[in-house]
Scaffold this motif. Structure first.
Motif, PDB file in Angstrom:
ATOM      1  N   SER A 110       0.943  -1.169   0.524  1.00  0.00           N
ATOM      2  CA  SER A 110      -0.176  -0.104   0.557  1.00  0.00           C
ATOM      3  C   SER A 110       1.023   1.021  -0.121  1.00  0.00           C
ATOM      4  N   VAL A 111       2.180   1.168   0.405  1.00  0.00           N
ATOM      5  CA  VAL A 111       3.134   2.243   0.404  1.00  0.00           C
ATOM      6  C   VAL A 111       3.691   2.240  -1.162  1.00  0.00           C
ATOM      7  N   LYS A 112       3.974   1.169  -1.651  1.00  0.00           N
ATOM      8  CA  LYS A 112       5.081   1.556  -2.487  1.00  0.00           C
ATOM      9  C   LYS A 112       5.067   2.337  -3.501  1.00  0.00           C
ATOM     10  N   GLY A 113       6.212   3.261  -4.185  1.00  0.00           N
ATOM     11  CA  GLY A 113       5.523   4.455  -4.801  1.00  0.00           C
ATOM     12  C   GLY A 113       5.435   5.426  -3.884  1.00  0.00           C
ATOM     13  N   ARG A 114       5.175   5.280  -3.101  1.00  0.00           N
ATOM     14  CA  ARG A 114       4.765   6.621  -1.908  1.00  0.00           C
ATOM     15  C   ARG A 114       5.148   7.220  -0.645  1.00  0.00           C
ATOM     16  N   PHE A 115       6.708   5.994  -0.648  1.00  0.00           N
ATOM     17  CA  PHE A 115       7.250   6.065   0.901  1.00  0.00           C
ATOM     18  C   PHE A 115       8.458   5.692   0.743  1.00  0.00           C
ATOM     19  N   THR A 116       9.601   6.303   1.049  1.00  0.00           N
ATOM     20  CA  THR A 116      11.237   5.998   1.403  1.00  0.00           C
ATOM     21  C   THR A 116      11.549   5.882   2.927  1.00  0.00           C
ATOM     22  N   VAL A 117      11.936   4.423   2.154  1.00  0.00           N
ATOM     23  CA  VAL A 117      12.907   4.419   4.570  1.00  0.00           C
ATOM     24  C   VAL A 117      14.471   4.593   3.453  1.00  0.00           C
ATOM     25  N   SER A 118      14.970   5.280   5.111  1.00  0.00           N
ATOM     26  CA  SER A 118      16.479   5.722   4.765  1.00  0.00           C
ATOM     27  C   SER A 118      17.697   5.287   5.528  1.00  0.00           C
ATOM     28  N   LYS A 119      18.610   5.508   5.911  1.00  0.00           N
ATOM     29  CA  LYS A 119      19.230   5.181   6.755  1.00  0.00           C
ATOM     30  C   LYS A 119      20.379   6.688   7.073  1.00  0.00           C
ATOM     31  N   ASP A 120      20.760   7.475   7.774  1.00  0.00           N
ATOM     32  CA  ASP A 120      21.923   7.448   8.148  1.00  0.00           C
ATOM     33  C   ASP A 120      22.607   7.137   9.029  1.00  0.00           C
ATOM     34  N   ASN A 121      23.663   6.692   9.332  1.00  0.00           N
ATOM     35  CA  ASN A 121      24.455   5.474  10.485  1.00  0.00           C
ATOM     36  C   ASN A 121      24.885   6.693  11.155  1.00  0.00           C
ATOM     37  N   ALA A 122      25.885   8.358  10.666  1.00  0.00           N
ATOM     38  CA  ALA A 122      26.417   8.330  11.458  1.00  0.00           C
ATOM     39  C   ALA A 122      25.438   9.458  12.646  1.00  0.00           C
ATOM     40  N   LYS A 123      24.237   9.355  11.929  1.00  0.00           N
ATOM     41  CA  LYS A 123      22.984  10.414  12.950  1.00  0.00           C
ATOM     42  C   LYS A 123      22.585   9.129  13.456  1.00  0.00           C
ATOM     43  N   TYR A 124      22.606   7.853  13.657  1.00  0.00           N
ATOM     44  CA  TYR A 124      21.975   6.978  14.391  1.00  0.00           C
ATOM     45  C   TYR A 124      20.638   7.085  14.095  1.00  0.00           C
ATOM     46  N   THR A 125      19.866   7.568  12.762  1.00  0.00           N
ATOM     47  CA  THR A 125      18.763   7.811  12.508  1.00  0.00           C
ATOM     48  C   THR A 125      18.051   7.042  11.169  1.00  0.00           C
ATOM     49  N   LEU A 126      16.749   6.812  11.634  1.00  0.00           N
ATOM     50  CA  LEU A 126      16.197   5.793  10.663  1.00  0.00           C
ATOM     51  C   LEU A 126      14.711   7.016  10.216  1.00  0.00           C
ATOM     52  N   TYR A 127      15.061   7.553   8.730  1.00  0.00           N
ATOM     53  CA  TYR A 127      13.714   7.892   8.016  1.00  0.00           C
ATOM     54  C   TYR A 127      12.779   7.248   7.219  1.00  0.00           C
ATOM     55  N   LEU A 128      11.781   7.952   7.011  1.00  0.00           N
ATOM     56  CA  LEU A 128      10.796   8.311   6.330  1.00  0.00           C
ATOM     57  C   LEU A 128       9.863   8.566   5.949  1.00  0.00           C
ATOM     58  N   GLN A 129      10.499   8.210   4.741  1.00  0.00           N
ATOM     59  CA  GLN A 129       9.545   9.521   3.900  1.00  0.00           C
ATOM     60  C   GLN A 129       8.509   9.328   3.292  1.00  0.00           C
ATOM     61  N   MET A 130       7.235  10.152   3.236  1.00  0.00           N
ATOM     62  CA  MET A 130       6.009   9.627   2.825  1.00  0.00           C
ATOM     63  C   MET A 130       5.573  11.320   2.295  1.00  0.00           C
ATOM     64  N   ASN A 131       5.017  10.804   1.022  1.00  0.00           N
ATOM     65  CA  ASN A 131       4.315  11.254  -0.391  1.00  0.00           C
ATOM     66  C   ASN A 131       3.128  10.957  -0.602  1.00  0.00           C
ATOM     67  N   ASN A 132       2.907  11.919  -1.150  1.00  0.00           N
ATOM     68  CA  ASN A 132       1.397  11.155  -1.674  1.00  0.00           C
ATOM     69  C   ASN A 132       0.413  11.062  -0.374  1.00  0.00           C
ATOM     70  N   LEU A 133       0.055  11.370   0.536  1.00  0.00           N
ATOM     71  CA  LEU A 133      -0.114  10.656   1.562  1.00  0.00           C
ATOM     72  C   LEU A 133      -1.971  11.294   1.493  1.00  0.00           C
ATOM     73  N   THR A 134      -2.819   9.709   1.922  1.00  0.00           N
ATOM     74  CA  THR A 134      -3.853   9.889   2.145  1.00  0.00           C
ATOM     75  C   THR A 134      -4.746   9.074   3.093  1.00  0.00           C
ATOM     76  N   LYS A 135      -5.703   9.545   3.365  1.00  0.00           N
ATOM     77  CA  LYS A 135      -6.526   9.314   4.997  1.00  0.00           C
ATOM     78  C   LYS A 135      -6.034   8.024   4.999  1.00  0.00           C
TER      79      LYS A 135
END
Length: 129
Positions: A62-87
């Protein structure tokens, strides 16, 4: 002990974007499986995406093509970029990881495994139509 702290949630109009962050304490960040989950009111928790130690990623359909996961190991941070959000994306979003890398190998990390040892407190995402 590992602590996970999510941030970046909020209210957004349908079609909008948000970027969630999950900051991890501890030295397991780089090699461990990490995952994003969400839970909408009245619904069961749902896995959104998992990222293995080597950077392989699997998303729920359901999120393929809209959400992107990434990591910044230097900052110990995991991200979730969410585009074209729906209800349907409305819910509390959590990041999770495990204490023992060997307990969650890549195949399990990219599967449906959800019995992680550590969970964040969650960040709320609300999408208005």
């Amino acid at each position: 002990q590992v602590q996970l702290v999510e941030s970046g949630g909020g209210s957004v109009q349908a079609g909008g974007s948000l970027r969630l962050s999950c900051v991890a304490s501890g030295d397991i960040f780089q090699r461990n499986c990490m995952a994003w989950f969400r839970q909408a009111p009245g619904k069961e928790r749902e896995r959104v995406a998992g990222i293995s130690g080597d950077g392989s990623i699997r998303y729920v359909d359901s999120v393929k093509g809209r959400f992107t996961v990434s990591k910044d190991n230097a900052k110990y941070t995991l991200y979730l970029q969410m585009n074209n959000l729906t209800k349907e994306d409305t819910g509390m979003y959590y990041c999770a990881t495990n204490k023992d890398t060997r307990a969650v190998p890549k195949w399990r990390c990219l599967g449906d495994f959800d019995n992680f040892d550590y969970w964040g407190q969650g960040t709320q995402v609300t999408v208005d139509s």
